[in-house]
Enzyme design. Structure first.
Site, short mmCIF file in Angstrom:
data_model
loop_
_atom_site.label_atom_id
_atom_site.label_comp_id
_atom_site.label_asym_id
_atom_site.label_seq_id
_atom_site.Cartn_x
_atom_site.Cartn_y
_atom_site.Cartn_z
N CYS A 48 0.71 -1.17 0.01
CA CYS A 48 -0.04 0.00 -0.15
C CYS A 48 0.74 1.21 -0.11
O CYS A 48 1.33 1.59 1.04
CB CYS A 48 -0.96 -0.12 1.20
SG CYS A 48 -1.69 1.51 1.56
N CYS A 51 -0.15 3.96 2.68
CA CYS A 51 0.27 3.69 3.83
C CYS A 51 1.86 3.91 4.41
O CYS A 51 1.89 4.58 5.31
CB CYS A 51 0.21 2.05 3.86
SG CYS A 51 -1.35 1.47 3.77
#
Length: 305
Positions: A48, A51
């Site tokens: 991700c 993230c």
């Protein structure tokens, strides 16, 4: 296996304030720990990209809070059960736990200033959250009105994780789904409300908004309706449908004006249908909405002139 079972917690990452956890450690690291201090749970995955932007900022603001909150990180690839239970559909997703319950949350990478505001709202200047459920609802309502549907859904979801009978959160979540075009899910959400609570203001408002969205979905093109009215100002059916379509597109003022015009021209049309539709608009928008206040004044002016 119980989702929040007790077990060996993961080793700390960055001191007592920041650590990684597992499904087995979630009870101790989050649920029990949040009895003492608010705990942020960062659901993330190695693949991700956002993230990787959010987590370092989260760690920074948590350290700067100096013990007002703690941060627990959970890799959903390795430990998916908790994220699934909480309805996490996209990452990064952050939920705040207080007294063992999720009370607030957001999805997506936020800038550092907003993260600090989130922590201040959660912990307060003295380090103790006051009425976190009400705070989460306030944040969710603000996000919904700002059009940030992902943020609104996360915040309403956090409230419902803590209190599944919170009618304001259920109504707010249903409205969020309506505005996202997920009408079936919105109706399913409202159908979970017991019959004796269907009259609650938040539920009634959400159901009215859902009904309006379903009506608008079957309407024709706006320009075609406008052309019909231009050709024949007495085409009340076209004007009525245009009002519904305008409301669906967020143009509440013109939607009110077209219905008021029907009332002015022919109050009895369609069994007083234009006035009844205005009342449904007002219910869906809420009593304090500027369009509701303005619309009620205009309607009163026509009815009692």
């Amino acid at each position: 296996m119980e989702l929040f079972s007790t077990g060996q917690a993961a080793a700390p990452a960055g001191g007592d304030l920041i650590k990684d956890t597992t499904t087995q450690g979630f009870m101790a690291d989050v649920v029990e720990a949040s009895q003492q201090v608010p705990v942020l749970v960062d659901f993330w995955a190695p693949w991700c990209g956002p993230c990787k932007q959010l987590t370092p900022l989260l760690e920074k603001v948590v350290r700067e809070a100096k013990g007002k909150v703690k941060l627990v990180k959970m890799n959903i690839d390795e430990h998916p059960a908790v994220a699934q239970q909480m309805g996490v559909q996209s990452i990064p997703a952050v939920f705040a736990f207080v007294d063992g319950r999720p009370v607030d949350g957001f999805m997506g990478a936020l800038p550092e200033s907003q993260l600090k505001q989130f922590i201040d709202r959660l912990a307060g200047p003295d380090g103790g959250a006051e009425d976190p459920e009400a705070q989460a609802l306030e944040m969710a309502d603000a996000a919904l009105e700002a059009g940030d549907l992902q943020q609104a859904a996360a915040a309403y979801g956090a409230v419902l994780q803590a209190n599944r009978e919170n009618l304001a959160a259920l109504g707010g979540l249903a409205k969020t789904l309506v505005r996202a075009g997920e009408l079936d899910r919105a109706r399913q959400t409202l159908d979970t409300v017991p019959a004796d609570k269907q009259g609650d203001a938040a539920i009634a408002s959400a159901r009215a908004e859902l009904d309006l969205a379903e009506q608008a979905a079957s309407l024709g093109d706006l320009s075609e309706l406008a052309n019909r009215i231009e050709a024949n100002p007495e085409d009340h059916e076209a004007r009525f449908e245009l009002a519904l379509a305008l409301n669906a597109h967020g143009d509440r003022g013109d939607a009110v004006n077209h219905l008021i015009e029907i009332v002015r021209r022919d109050r009895a049309w369609n069994d007083d249908g234009a006035r009844k539709q205005l009342l449904q608009f007002f219910e869906a928008w809420g009593p304090k909405d500027p369009a509701t206040l303005s619309g009620r004044r205009k309607l009163s002016s026509v009815l009692f002139s």
